[in-house]
Design an enzyme around this catalytic site. Structure first.
Site, PDB file in Angstrom:
ATOM      1  N   SER A  93      75.891  72.919  12.896  1.00 52.26           N
ATOM      2  CA  SER A  93      76.766  72.580  13.755  1.00 52.26           C
ATOM      3  C   SER A  93      76.389  72.141  15.016  1.00 52.26           C
ATOM      4  CB  SER A  93      78.103  73.374  13.909  1.00 52.26           C
ATOM      5  OG  SER A  93      78.551  73.570  12.761  1.00 52.26           O
ATOM      6  N   GLU A 106      75.931  74.024  20.622  1.00 53.50           N
ATOM      7  CA  GLU A 106      75.676  75.315  19.885  1.00 53.50           C
ATOM      8  C   GLU A 106      73.955  75.159  19.705  1.00 53.50           C
ATOM      9  OE1 GLU A 106      76.537  77.156  15.515  1.00 53.50           O
ATOM     10  OE2 GLU A 106      78.381  76.619  16.807  1.00 53.50           O
ATOM     11  N   ARG A 120      78.299  83.341  19.046  1.00 52.63           N
ATOM     12  CA  ARG A 120      76.898  82.578  18.937  1.00 52.63           C
ATOM     13  C   ARG A 120      75.945  82.750  20.084  1.00 52.63           C
ATOM     14  NH1 ARG A 120      79.408  82.614  15.024  1.00 52.63           N
ATOM     15  NH2 ARG A 120      79.953  80.487  13.954  1.00 52.63           N
TER      16      ARG A 120
END
Length: 301
Positions: free
Chosen positions: A224, A294, A174
């Site tokens: 998420s 995230e 990520r």
């Protein structure tokens, strides 16, 4: 700001929206106003916008579909650039898919499948744009952008357009080099492989059905919220901590997927941040694991 808007209007770079509520531009439906939201009309306008803002000394930030972003209740000071319709395109050259920054990442996976190209199936349920997917090295089902990435044309802070290849992107979980430097994806290319259309369509359908069954995608959310810790899943830890359904203000841990926070109707950024902090402290106390967000948090605090 009025003088800046006047200069931008002269340049005819695209749509200008002063004091635009960013709640209209994030999937959480949360966020105060940007002083000025710019929607460039295409790649050349995007380049011209950044060059002009740089020349005028105006600060700017960027926004995609807003699917992994929490904007503060006070909004974002300065200029926010959002690639718009002029960068909403895809074309195929052999096994390479080339798409504009504002093209839907989900739609890209579908269109690639129709071309008989495999490699993008993992993207079939990832909300957001191509630009955002590159920025975040978006991934699912054991794959991510880095595995199929060929290049991206990126507008630097100076307005210069530079092509970055996979070796330049510093991809990690990520993460990409765009977390370390200021730049805007204008276009990205992905190297795919020839595959069976029916098999690709079947895989996409399976992933879609699973997401619809296990994630609250019909409600305002941002995907998420926390990264999966090594060897574990954030959702499992949050659920085992007894936090499914836990609510703060208008923000609630989803009953369907514990790593999603939903806006039940009137959630503020403050509500979401308070809930995120509560989740982190509870999980750390129970399991000794510090969950890392995230989602990106932007704006004036």
């Amino acid at each position: 700001m009025e003088a800046l808007i006047a200069e931008l209007e002269k340049a005819r770079i695209g749509k200008l929206l002063p004091n635009e509520p960013l709640s209209k531009h994030t999937t959480w439906k949360i966020g105060g106003p940007a002083d000025l939201l710019i929607l460039p009309a295409g790649k050349e306008e995007l380049i011209a916008t950044v060059k002009l803002l740089n020349k005028l000394g105006a600060s700017w930030s960027n926004l995609g579909r807003g699917s992994n972003m929490l904007v503060s209740d006070k909004g974002i000071r300065g200029v926010v650039i959002k690639p718009a319709d002029g960068l909403d395109y895809v074309r195929f050259e052999g096994t390479t898919a080339i798409a504009g920054a504002s093209y839907s990442f989900i739609k890209l996976s579908v269109m690639a499948g129709k071309e008989g190209l495999t490699g993008l199936e993992f993207a079939g349920g990832i909300p957001g744009t191509v630009g955002g997917a590159v920025y975040m090295n978006a991934g699912a089902h054991g794959s991510d952008v880095s595995r199929i990435f060929k290049y991206a044309d990126i507008v630097l802070e100076t307005g210069e357009l530079v092509r970055f290849e996979e070796k330049d992107m510093r991809f990690a979980y990520r993460h990409s080099i765009l977390h370390e430097m200021k730049g805007l994806v204008a276009e990205a290319a992905f190297e795919l492989a020839e595959g069976d259309r029916m098999e690709i369509a079947s895989t996409l359908a399976t992933y879609k059905e699973r997401r619809l069954r296990t994630q609250p995608l019909q409600l305002p959310c941002a995907g998420s919220v926390f990264r999966n810790p090594p060897g574990d899943y954030a959702a499992r830890l949050i659920q085992e901590a007894g936090l499914k359904g836990f609510t703060m203000g208008g923000a609630q841990v989803s009953e369907l997927h514990a790593n999603f926070i939903i806006n039940t109707g009137q959630a503020t950024a403050r509500d979401v941040l308070a809930l995120m902090s509560h989740i982190q402290s509870t999980v750390e106390q129970r399991f000794g694991v510090k969950l890392v967000p995230e989602v990106l948090v932007s704006g004036e605090r």
